[in-house]
Design a protein around this motif. Structure first.
Motif, PDB file in Angstrom:
ATOM      1  N   LEU A  87      -4.973  -4.011   4.710  1.00 25.42           N
ATOM      2  CA  LEU A  87      -4.277  -3.060   5.570  1.00 25.42           C
ATOM      3  C   LEU A  87      -5.212  -2.679   6.710  1.00 25.42           C
ATOM      4  O   LEU A  87      -6.205  -1.989   6.478  1.00 25.42           O
ATOM      5  N   ILE A 109      -0.249  -5.025   7.872  1.00 30.31           N
ATOM      6  CA  ILE A 109      -0.516  -5.535   6.527  1.00 30.31           C
ATOM      7  C   ILE A 109      -0.581  -7.055   6.589  1.00 30.31           C
ATOM      8  O   ILE A 109       0.175  -7.688   7.326  1.00 30.31           O
ATOM      9  N   TRP A 168       0.842  -1.188   0.000  1.00 28.37           N
ATOM     10  CA  TRP A 168       0.000   0.000   0.000  1.00 28.37           C
ATOM     11  C   TRP A 168       0.879   1.241   0.000  1.00 28.37           C
ATOM     12  O   TRP A 168       1.848   1.329   0.773  1.00 28.37           O
ATOM     13  N   TYR A 211       7.270  -1.562   6.916  1.00 27.97           N
ATOM     14  CA  TYR A 211       6.345  -0.480   7.240  1.00 27.97           C
ATOM     15  C   TYR A 211       7.075   0.869   7.237  1.00 27.97           C
ATOM     16  O   TYR A 211       8.254   0.964   7.613  1.00 27.97           O
TER      17      TYR A 211
END
Length: 120
Positions: A80, A69, A36, A59
């Protein structure tokens, strides 16, 4: 062709939670990594979190301890979970798939984006 379809964005109050989902479709054989990214108004797109097919995660420092995640390889879906949301998390969130092998397609793919707004 490969399509990534995101869902789960919306408006939430500070301190609240949201769960984003992204499903990849298109005769997919394998996907190396999924992740993401987000882009806030006036800012560059940045990585939020990523996960490999083996489950290794990465992250951004700004979301560590608040976002998680996860991935379902059988469904080619990445999630997410966003907790303790802050106004600065407001952005359009984009799903990304790296190293996609699907039919005659080899490469990366992006979703269309889903808006997350954190505001009281």
């Amino acid at each position: 062709q490969v399509q990534l379809v995101e869902s789960g964005g919306g408006l939430v109050q500070p301190g609240g939670s949201l769960r984003l989902s992204c499903a990849a479709s298109g005769s997919i054989f394998s996907i190396n990594a999924m992740g993401w990214y987000r882009q806030a108004p006036g800012k560059e797109r940045e990585l939020v979190a990523a996960i490999t097919s083996g489950g290794s995660t990465n992250y951004a420092d700004s979301v560590k301890g608040r976002f998680t995640i996860a991935r379902d390889n059988a469904k080619n879906t990445v999630y997410l979970q966003m907790n303790s949301l802050k106004p600065e998390d407001t952005a359009v969130y984009y799903c990304n798939a790296v190293g996609v092998a699907a039919g005659g397609f080899r490469g990366d793919a992006w979703g269309q984006g889903t808006l997350v707004t954190v505001s009281s």
